[in-house]
Design an enzyme around this catalytic site. Structure first.
Site, PDB file in Angstrom:
ATOM      1  N   ASP A 131      -1.385  49.574 -27.116  1.00 42.07           N
ATOM      2  CA  ASP A 131      -1.650  49.678 -25.974  1.00 42.07           C
ATOM      3  C   ASP A 131      -2.451  48.171 -25.625  1.00 42.07           C
ATOM      4  O   ASP A 131      -3.547  47.967 -25.523  1.00 42.07           O
ATOM      5  CB  ASP A 131      -2.410  50.481 -25.323  1.00 42.07           C
ATOM      6  CG  ASP A 131      -1.832  51.576 -24.711  1.00 42.07           C
ATOM      7  OD1 ASP A 131      -0.393  51.584 -24.912  1.00 42.07           O
ATOM      8  OD2 ASP A 131      -2.152  52.775 -24.146  1.00 42.07           O
ATOM      9  N   ASP A 189      -7.736  57.332 -25.655  1.00 42.26           N
ATOM     10  CA  ASP A 189      -6.320  57.412 -25.234  1.00 42.26           C
ATOM     11  C   ASP A 189      -5.438  56.100 -25.700  1.00 42.26           C
ATOM     12  O   ASP A 189      -4.281  56.269 -25.567  1.00 42.26           O
ATOM     13  CB  ASP A 189      -5.947  57.734 -23.707  1.00 42.26           C
ATOM     14  CG  ASP A 189      -6.821  56.412 -22.971  1.00 42.26           C
ATOM     15  OD1 ASP A 189      -8.112  56.555 -23.030  1.00 42.26           O
ATOM     16  OD2 ASP A 189      -6.149  55.753 -22.201  1.00 42.26           O
TER      17      ASP A 189
HETATM   18  P1  AMP Z   1      -4.869  51.696 -20.095  1.00 46.06           P
HETATM   19  O1  AMP Z   1      -6.225  51.213 -19.623  1.00 46.06           O
HETATM   20  O2  AMP Z   1      -3.748  50.751 -19.658  1.00 46.06           O
HETATM   21  O3  AMP Z   1      -4.747  52.251 -21.384  1.00 46.06           O
HETATM   22  O4  AMP Z   1      -4.321  52.901 -19.127  1.00 46.06           O
HETATM   23  C1  AMP Z   1      -5.011  54.119 -18.917  1.00 46.06           C
HETATM   24  C2  AMP Z   1      -4.335  55.026 -17.840  1.00 46.06           C
HETATM   25  O5  AMP Z   1      -3.978  54.435 -16.775  1.00 46.06           O
HETATM   26  C3  AMP Z   1      -3.120  55.600 -18.518  1.00 46.06           C
HETATM   27  O6  AMP Z   1      -2.996  56.718 -18.390  1.00 46.06           O
HETATM   28  C4  AMP Z   1      -2.102  54.608 -18.009  1.00 46.06           C
HETATM   29  O7  AMP Z   1      -0.692  55.368 -18.036  1.00 46.06           O
HETATM   30  C5  AMP Z   1      -2.602  54.669 -16.698  1.00 46.06           C
HETATM   31  N1  AMP Z   1      -2.049  53.468 -15.912  1.00 46.06           N
HETATM   32  C6  AMP Z   1      -2.356  52.172 -16.096  1.00 46.06           C
HETATM   33  N2  AMP Z   1      -1.916  51.200 -15.240  1.00 46.06           N
HETATM   34  C7  AMP Z   1      -1.143  51.986 -14.620  1.00 46.06           C
HETATM   35  C8  AMP Z   1      -0.145  51.741 -13.488  1.00 46.06           C
HETATM   36  N3  AMP Z   1       0.149  50.657 -13.026  1.00 46.06           N
HETATM   37  N4  AMP Z   1       0.616  52.730 -12.883  1.00 46.06           N
HETATM   38  C9  AMP Z   1       0.255  53.794 -13.417  1.00 46.06           C
HETATM   39  N5  AMP Z   1      -0.559  54.349 -14.448  1.00 46.06           N
HETATM   40  C10 AMP Z   1      -1.102  53.202 -14.915  1.00 46.06           C
HETATM   41 MG    MG Z   2      -3.250  52.988 -22.405  1.00 47.14          MG
END
Ligand code: AMP
Ligand code: MG
Length: 493
Positions: free
Chosen positions: A271, A261
């Site tokens: 990201d 993702d």
């Molecule tokens: P990441 O590891 O940052 O790429 O995030 C993985 C998933 O978690 C994605 O769907 C992000 O949108 C969601 N996500 C990460 N941090 C948050 C947050 N603080 N609030 C809502 N969704 C989050």
């Molecule tokens: Mg992400």
């Protein structure tokens, strides 16, 4: 958190952006319309005005209250239709099911001479995909994303970019209470491998086809005319991803969370979380404190990207049909990556003539020496630009001097007959003086937490042109201090 306020009348001198819709053409199954959740008392931290100009944004507008409120998610900008997209993905090697933009809001597209660019707010509140998250991003991680988008762009590495950074005193709970920030980021598209996985794994193959056709039409038009357009699309993404990995490796960049993702369908770096540029060269370096198994260690990035491409290939199978076609596309990865990697190392070594059979061995013999002595990756390559005239500063980086001397003898022989001035010039264009080292980010973050954004702006300026010397900013090019190795960056952001 207060409700979204009505906007004050626009600054009469400012021309508002010419927003166009984004993703709407794909249909409602691809996203949810979402209103941002306002943060208290938003303030500017920095604006990337060079990028604003590329986007055709009016400087008066960038200074307006409308821009501040709109780009912090405290108001809906006129002409925008904010939405969060749905995707799924594999995280740390396991199918994670539905994810989606949990804290990103797509405002729309802006027309530019290079084609439409999408504008996204990160941290503007919850969405239907937030799961347990709060939809927020803290100041610390937002500064890191803002800086690193600039750092990568300055290095010439494909990446999402950042238009501006705003902050708010609104509290955000992580391991401790921190404050909120919003990064406005931009890209021709934020579509990920995970978007394809989502529609494939849920059996919505008509929608999968619509998504693939959309991506082909907008970004890979050459595939449309191919006999097997979807296999060709996979092939094109394999190609871009392999080249991106070679660029990461060559500059010593560790992403930290290479889940599917977080993989861009356009081959962009996407990201920014627990990323790190290597200080001392450690091939097994793990930059993500949460990655206990080292799945995303520096030296594993190229093979993990290949694994992720297999996930994409699997997701595209309902469209490709023939497994052999998909496998053939995936098999090209290694060749493209290795050729690109050798090309980068040849350039870094200043081998400005035609390739010779021993070039690969020269690289293969060097890397273990760098690793053994944990030689600073960036400083080694930068000093090597002057090796022909000043060999001692390079040699001084090694503990095992005789091993280095043996390598240097072969290197000198290989360089015989090359124009040293031309070689130096070329090397200085691919071996940066400045990278966004962890401790530099940390210093900027500490200053910003105390309300001083000047160090952030100075660092942004340097990172914009990392191949040039910036008089007065020598400290930003120096070795990492001892405390840098104790910085722990996790997924908490
Ligand atoms: P990441 O590891 O940052 O790429 O995030 C993985 C998933 O978690 C994605 O769907 C992000 O949108 C969601 N996500 C990460 N941090 C948050 C947050 N603080 N609030 C809502 N969704 C989050
Ligand atoms: Mg992400």
């Amino acid at each position: 958190m207060s409700a979204v306020p009505a906007l004050a009348p626009a600054d009469p001198a400012a021309t508002a952006p010419a927003w166009q819709g984004a993703l709407g053409e794909l249909g409602d199954a691809f996203f949810s319309r979402v209103q941002p959740q306002a943060l208290q008392s938003p303030y500017w931290i920095d604006q990337n005005l060079a990028h604003a100009r590329e986007l055709g944004l009016d400087e008066h507008w960038m200074q307006s209250q409308e821009a501040l409120l709109g780009l912090t998610g405290c108001a809906v900008l006129p002409g925008t239709d904010p939405l969060a997209s749905v995707y799924s993905g594999h995280q740390f090697g396991h199918w994670a099911g539905q994810l989606g933009d949990g804290r990103a809001l797509l405002l729309g597209r802006l027309p530019t001479p290079q084609g439409p660019v999408e504008i996204q707010l990160k941290g503007a509140g919850r969405t239907p995909y937030s799961r347990m998250g709060d939809g927020r991003a803290v100041l610390r991680s937002s500064i890191r994303e803002y800086l690193c988008s600039q750092a990568m762009h300055g290095l010439g590495i494909p990446t999402t970019q950042a238009l501006c950074l705003t902050g708010s005193p609104s509290p955000v709970l992580r391991e401790e209470v921190e404050t909120a920030a919003v990064v406005t980021r931009t890209a021709p598209s934020f579509l990920r491998f995970g978007h394809f996985e989502h529609f494939s794994h849920s059996g919505q193959h008509d929608l999968l086809r619509r998504l693939a056709d959309h991506v082909i039409e907008r970004f890979y038009p050459d595939c449309a005319g191919a006999p097997e357009p979807y296999a060709q699309l996979l092939q094109a993404v394999v190609d871009r991803t392999a080249r991106l990995m070679a660029q990461w490796q060559a500059v010593g960049f560790c992403h930290g969370v290479m889940n599917t993702d977080n993989m861009s369908i356009l081959g962009l770096t996407l990201d920014y979380g627990p990323f790190q540029f290597l200080d001392g060269f450690d091939p097994e370096h793990i930059c993500n404190h949460s990655d206990t198994g080292g799945r995303y260690a520096y030296n594993r990035q190229p093979s993990v990207a290949h694994w992720n491409l297999f996930c994409l290939g699997q997701a595209l199978m309902p469209l490709i049909g023939d497994k052999e076609l998909a496998l053939a596309a995936l098999e090209t990865y290694k060749g493209v990556f290795e050729a690109a990697m050798l090309g980068h190392y040849r350039a870094k070594l200043g081998l400005i003539d035609a390739p010779q059979p021993g070039d690969g061995a020269l690289v293969d013999d060097l890397m273990p020496l760098l690793a053994k002595d944990r030689v600073d990756h960036t400083i080694f390559w930068r000093r090597l630009c002057d090796f022909a005239h000043q060999p001692e500063p390079v040699r001084d980086l090694f503990i095992a001097r005789s091993a280095f001397d043996a390598w240097a003898q072969v290197y000198r022989q290989r360089c015989q007959g090359l124009d040293t001035a031309q070689q130096r010039q070329q090397m200085r264009r691919c071996n940066p003086r400045y990278v966004l080292r962890n401790h530099l980010g940390e210093q900027v973050i500490q200053a910003a937490k105390a309300g001083d954004f000047a160090p952030l702006r100075d660092l942004m300026r340097v990172l914009r042109n990392p191949f040039e010397d910036h008089p007065g900013q020598e400290a930003l090019a120096d070795f990492a201090p001892a405390w840098a190795s104790s910085i722990e960056i996790s997924c908490s952001s």
